[in-house]
Design a protein around this motif. Structure first.
Motif, mmCIF file in Angstrom:
data_model
loop_
_atom_site.group_PDB
_atom_site.id
_atom_site.type_symbol
_atom_site.label_atom_id
_atom_site.label_comp_id
_atom_site.label_asym_id
_atom_site.label_seq_id
_atom_site.Cartn_x
_atom_site.Cartn_y
_atom_site.Cartn_z
ATOM 1 N N ALA A 113 31.673 13.369 37.417
ATOM 2 C CA ALA A 113 30.954 14.643 37.419
ATOM 3 C C ALA A 113 30.588 15.065 36.001
ATOM 4 O O ALA A 113 29.477 15.549 35.744
ATOM 5 C CB ALA A 113 31.799 15.717 38.097
ATOM 6 N N GLN A 114 31.527 14.896 35.059
ATOM 7 C CA GLN A 114 31.244 15.256 33.664
ATOM 8 C C GLN A 114 30.143 14.372 33.083
ATOM 9 O O GLN A 114 29.234 14.848 32.393
ATOM 10 C CB GLN A 114 32.523 15.131 32.837
ATOM 11 N N ARG A 115 30.242 13.090 33.371
ATOM 12 C CA ARG A 115 29.224 12.166 32.850
ATOM 13 C C ARG A 115 27.855 12.514 33.419
ATOM 14 O O ARG A 115 26.851 12.548 32.704
ATOM 15 C CB ARG A 115 29.600 10.729 33.189
ATOM 16 N N ALA A 116 27.788 12.795 34.695
ATOM 17 C CA ALA A 116 26.514 13.124 35.332
ATOM 18 C C ALA A 116 25.923 14.399 34.741
ATOM 19 O O ALA A 116 24.707 14.500 34.527
ATOM 20 C CB ALA A 116 26.698 13.272 36.842
ATOM 21 N N GLU A 117 26.798 15.384 34.489
ATOM 22 C CA GLU A 117 26.291 16.642 33.919
ATOM 23 C C GLU A 117 25.724 16.428 32.526
ATOM 24 O O GLU A 117 24.627 16.899 32.190
ATOM 25 C CB GLU A 117 27.420 17.673 33.849
ATOM 26 N N ASP A 118 26.448 15.690 31.669
ATOM 27 C CA ASP A 118 25.962 15.467 30.307
ATOM 28 C C ASP A 118 24.657 14.663 30.306
ATOM 29 O O ASP A 118 23.730 14.951 29.537
ATOM 30 C CB ASP A 118 27.023 14.727 29.490
ATOM 31 N N LEU A 119 24.578 13.666 31.157
ATOM 32 C CA LEU A 119 23.352 12.867 31.226
ATOM 33 C C LEU A 119 22.183 13.720 31.719
ATOM 34 O O LEU A 119 21.046 13.555 31.260
ATOM 35 C CB LEU A 119 23.551 11.662 32.147
ATOM 36 N N LYS A 120 22.470 14.643 32.641
ATOM 37 C CA LYS A 120 21.425 15.530 33.143
ATOM 38 C C LYS A 120 20.888 16.425 32.032
ATOM 39 O O LYS A 120 19.675 16.636 31.904
ATOM 40 C CB LYS A 120 21.991 16.371 34.285
ATOM 41 N N ARG A 121 21.770 16.935 31.196
ATOM 42 C CA ARG A 121 21.338 17.801 30.093
ATOM 43 C C ARG A 121 20.557 16.997 29.051
ATOM 44 O O ARG A 121 19.561 17.482 28.487
ATOM 45 C CB ARG A 121 22.558 18.485 29.476
ATOM 46 N N LEU A 122 20.993 15.778 28.801
ATOM 47 C CA LEU A 122 20.248 14.927 27.873
ATOM 48 C C LEU A 122 18.873 14.573 28.426
ATOM 49 O O LEU A 122 17.896 14.437 27.675
ATOM 50 C CB LEU A 122 21.043 13.654 27.575
ATOM 51 N N ASP A 123 18.788 14.439 29.750
ATOM 52 C CA ASP A 123 17.486 14.211 30.380
ATOM 53 C C ASP A 123 16.537 15.374 30.097
ATOM 54 O O ASP A 123 15.342 15.190 29.856
ATOM 55 C CB ASP A 123 17.647 14.042 31.887
ATOM 56 N N GLY A 124 17.064 16.577 30.147
ATOM 57 C CA GLY A 124 16.236 17.746 29.863
ATOM 58 C C GLY A 124 15.713 17.738 28.444
ATOM 59 O O GLY A 124 14.555 18.084 28.183
ATOM 60 N N ILE A 125 16.570 17.340 27.516
ATOM 61 C CA ILE A 125 16.134 17.244 26.114
ATOM 62 C C ILE A 125 15.022 16.212 25.985
ATOM 63 O O ILE A 125 14.012 16.427 25.294
ATOM 64 C CB ILE A 125 17.341 16.894 25.223
ATOM 65 N N ALA A 126 15.198 15.078 26.651
ATOM 66 C CA ALA A 126 14.178 14.031 26.598
ATOM 67 C C ALA A 126 12.856 14.526 27.158
ATOM 68 O O ALA A 126 11.785 14.240 26.607
ATOM 69 C CB ALA A 126 14.653 12.797 27.373
ATOM 70 N N MET A 127 12.916 15.275 28.248
ATOM 71 C CA MET A 127 11.686 15.762 28.874
ATOM 72 C C MET A 127 10.945 16.714 27.947
ATOM 73 O O MET A 127 9.713 16.632 27.799
ATOM 74 C CB MET A 127 12.020 16.455 30.197
ATOM 75 N N ILE A 128 11.668 17.610 27.312
ATOM 76 C CA ILE A 128 11.020 18.577 26.413
ATOM 77 C C ILE A 128 10.429 17.857 25.202
ATOM 78 O O ILE A 128 9.319 18.166 24.749
ATOM 79 C CB ILE A 128 12.025 19.661 25.980
ATOM 80 N N LEU A 129 11.159 16.890 24.648
ATOM 81 C CA LEU A 129 10.624 16.117 23.525
ATOM 82 C C LEU A 129 9.331 15.410 23.921
ATOM 83 O O LEU A 129 8.352 15.396 23.163
ATOM 84 C CB LEU A 129 11.651 15.081 23.056
#
Length: 716
Positions: A87-103
């Motif tokens: 669950a922790q790994r999935a949450e962190d990867l999800k937040r990093l995905d958001g950063i990638a999308m905005i970039l």
């Protein structure tokens, strides 16, 4: 595409604002896993705001690159951290995905930012310092970066050095060669462009700033069009010679094959008084250079370096040496006193780490030191093979750039633009500045209207049923092996991993397959292509025999020796007289075969190796060509076709590609056609799709695996 270059693609239906916010219900360990991502989230919002304001300032560009770097590193760390729960790994990867999308969205607003997202973006001191600041702000200790040493200039020579006897006699006859300091070299001085990496924007300008015209410097109207031997030059040839006569001294002569680059180089040397002239060329065209010297500059003598050069006449005006023996002749070539240097088939030096590239650059650097403003010419009809940065070694040979920056003249021109790489308008002007340094590109369609058109016709053939079953089974084995690796990689991820096709993982597996297969065991794309070539050999030879009976002379091209052997045997049984060009021939044997095909009416077919006969061969006695095995690059195919589609051709040219139906052969043909636009975009000024990898081996394997994963997903 851009966000995939940073980290894995985010979920398509994700809201970036939601992704950046941590899940309050998730359980977080006491370690610093929550420290960095908030820093990245704040920084990416600042980047987004800056780009929306139209202010892609230097600090914004630095921040964007640092966020992309740290996001990649953090994603790799999160995936590898065994202390995290799913669950922790999935949450962190999800937040990093958001950063990638905005970039990615920010960079899409300003295309000049896109190169900063990839792993290959140059890392400046400002980027290193900003990265360090962000890590410290997150309470993390920055790792001490190991600075990679700059690529060493060649100082080798690795091989024992030889000095031909006649060179010693020349040195005794002219013991003092005074350096020429009339052309003073100065260091580049920057003002507006201080602190910018300029090489990457220069390469990028040839990808994004095409103007619809071939890349060609302004050329003067010729004062005369008659060569010293009395031959009349074509207008495009006379223009380049006139430019050399008026003082221009560095040329990337990238005319399409068949437009007489050899003649232009020799006549430019005559106009510039650049004798003695050093010509570095593939071994297969050394004799041709000697012949062309006699033809175009009568009264000038050419000498060819063979082996250790014991029989060399060093008093000749033109010294021709092949790439393979440069290493043992470096010591005297650097000091001999040449006033000009021509590098034929200059795309051979595209890899600056290869021996031949280092040796050519070493000799050219020594020549510039001794001769104030020597004539330097790079000749190639295909300056780009896989990547825009193939330009780099050629530009270095010509002295336009070094390892780190443009020379003073080019830097001055870039400063005069009045813009920086942050401005879109910089790129068209930068492209023009490089072109004006001496890029000369003319197309047959523009300057040689008397050369007939060409067409490529594909001939699908049905292979023997047993062979088809064997080939298809080998293809399935290759695909199954890659699918197992794909599935194994997915199993290492979280249980709730998005079920969409992972294109980046597919590409990594395909690249590994291509990079390890040449020396490996088992079926691979190389073995498949060779097996298909053998299976097509008889059919291709039959078709060639039919052509020879109906149209006359035919050129036959293949890659592998066994295919060449089969074709010659089949043609002999059909009563067709042949000659051949192969890699194991001496230059004399090679020229004898060319002369026989050209002048002997009884010789109907010349059987050629793609590698051995793709350059430096004039076969315009034929107007029909059969390609029995496909090349791995469009450039190699084009070089082969231009053996008959060139000045002197009087008939329409037809190229017949033999394709094995329902095999990987058809995929390779499609990729060849799709990749043909690289030179068109960069050199001919055409616009089109974004360039992709030029490695057809990789793209073929990627396509096979992607289709298999997609088909399996549809069945699920």
């Amino acid at each position: 595409m851009a966000d995939a270059a940073i980290i894995d693609a985010p979920q398509a239906d994700a809201d970036p604002s939601d992704i950046l916010a941590p899940d309050a219900s998730a359980e977080h360990p006491s370690r610093d896993r929550d420290a960095l991502i908030p820093q990245l989230a704040r920084a990416v919002r600042q980047v987004e705001a800056g780009v929306k304001r139209g202010a892609a300032s230097r600090s914004t560009r630095v921040k964007l690159q640092v966020v992309a770097m740290l996001a990649r590193e953090e994603r790799a760390r999160v995936r590898a951290d065994s202390a995290l729960t799913d669950a922790q790994r999935a949450e962190d990867l999800k937040r990093l995905d958001g950063i990638a999308m905005i970039l990615a969205k920010a960079a899409s607003r300003e295309p000049t930012l896109l190169p900063l997202l990839g792993e290959g973006a140059p890392i400046t001191d400002a980027v290193r310092e900003r990265k360090r600041e962000m890590l410290l702000a997150a309470g993390l200790e920055p790792e001490v970066e190991q600075q990679s040493a700059p690529e060493p200039e060649s100082s080798e020579p690795l091989a024992p050095q030889v000095v031909p006897p006649s060179v010693r006699r020349v040195q005794l006859a002219k013991p003092f060669l005074e350096p020429d300091f009339s052309h003073i070299r100065r260091k580049p001085e920057r003002d507006r462009l201080a602190g910018f990496d300029l090489l990457s924007p220069l390469y990028l300008s040839f990808e994004v700033a095409a103007d619809g015209k071939p890349a060609c410097m302004p050329l003067p109207e010729p004062q005369r069009r008659i060569a010293p031997g009395g031959k009349e030059l074509m207008l495009h040839q006379a223009q380049l010679v006139q430019s050399a006569r008026e003082g221009h001294r560095t040329f990337l002569l990238a005319d399409e094959p068949g437009l007489g680059k050899t003649a232009q180089a020799l006549l430019a040397a005559q106009a510039a008084n650049a004798f003695p002239l050093l010509v570095v060329a593939p071994s297969v065209v050394k004799i041709n250079w000697a012949r062309e010297t006699e033809r175009w500059v009568p009264g000038r003598r050419a000498a060819v370096v063979q082996g250790d050069g014991d029989a060399l006449d060093a008093f000749a005006d033109v010294v021709v040496v092949n790439y393979e023996v440069l290493d043992r002749h470096l010591s005297w070539l650097e000091r001999f006193g040449f006033r000009g240097m021509v590098v034929d088939e200059a795309h051979f030096i595209k890899n600056t780490r290869s021996k031949r590239s280092r040796h050519v650059l070493q000799i050219a650097a020594a020549l510039r030191e001794r001769i104030g403003n020597p004539l330097l010419m790079a000749l190639t009809g295909t300056p780009l093979i896989n990547d825009i940065e193939d330009f780099g070694a050629i530009w270095r040979f010509l002295g336009w750039i070094d390892q780190k920056e443009p020379n003073a003249e080019l830097t001055d021109d870039l400063e005069e633009i009045g813009l920086t790489p942050m401005d879109r308008g910089f790129y068209p002007a930068a492209r023009k500045a490089v072109i004006d340094m001496g890029i000369v590109r003319r197309r047959k369609i523009d300057v040689a209207s008397d050369i007939p058109a060409r067409r490529i016709a594909d001939i699908p053939v049905e292979l023997d049923e047993t062979e088809v079953r064997s080939i298809r089974a080998a293809e399935r084995d290759l695909i199954d092996r890659m699918l197992r690796r794909y599935d194994a990689a997915l199993l290492q991820r979280t249980a709730d991993h998005d079920a969409a096709i992972d294109d980046e993982l597919i590409r990594r597996i395909a690249r590994s397959e291509v990079e390890t297969q040449e020396g490996g065991t088992g079926e691979n794309v190389f073995a498949l292509a060779r097996r298909i070539g053998r299976a097509k050999a008889d059919l291709a030879a039959d078709y060639t025999a039919q052509l020879a009976h109906s149209v006359g002379k035919v050129v036959f091209f293949a890659k592998h020796i066994d295919v060449l052997d089969t074709a010659e045997q089949k043609l002999a049984k059909a009563g067709i007289k042949t000659v051949s060009i192969r890699g194991d021939q001496t230059p004399t044997q090679r020229q004898r075969a060319i002369d026989a095909f050209t002048t002997d009416e009884s010789v109907q077919v010349i059987v050629c190796s793609l590698m051995a006969a793709g350059v430096g061969v004039n076969l315009q006695a034929a107007a029909d060509m059969v390609i029995a095995e496909l090349s791995w690059t469009d450039a190699e195919q084009t070089q082969a076709i231009d053996r008959i589609h060139r000045i002197g051709q009087s008939m329409p040219v037809t190229v017949w590609r033999i394709l094995a139906a329902q095999t990987i052969d058809t995929r390779i043909a499609e990729l060849l056609d799709a990749k043909a636009g690289l030179v068109g975009r960069a050199i001919d000024g055409t616009t089109g799709d974004e360039p992709t990898s030029g490695d057809l081996r990789l793209e073929a394997v990627v396509g096979m695996l992607h289709d298999a994963v997609a088909a399996r997903a549809r069945r699920a």
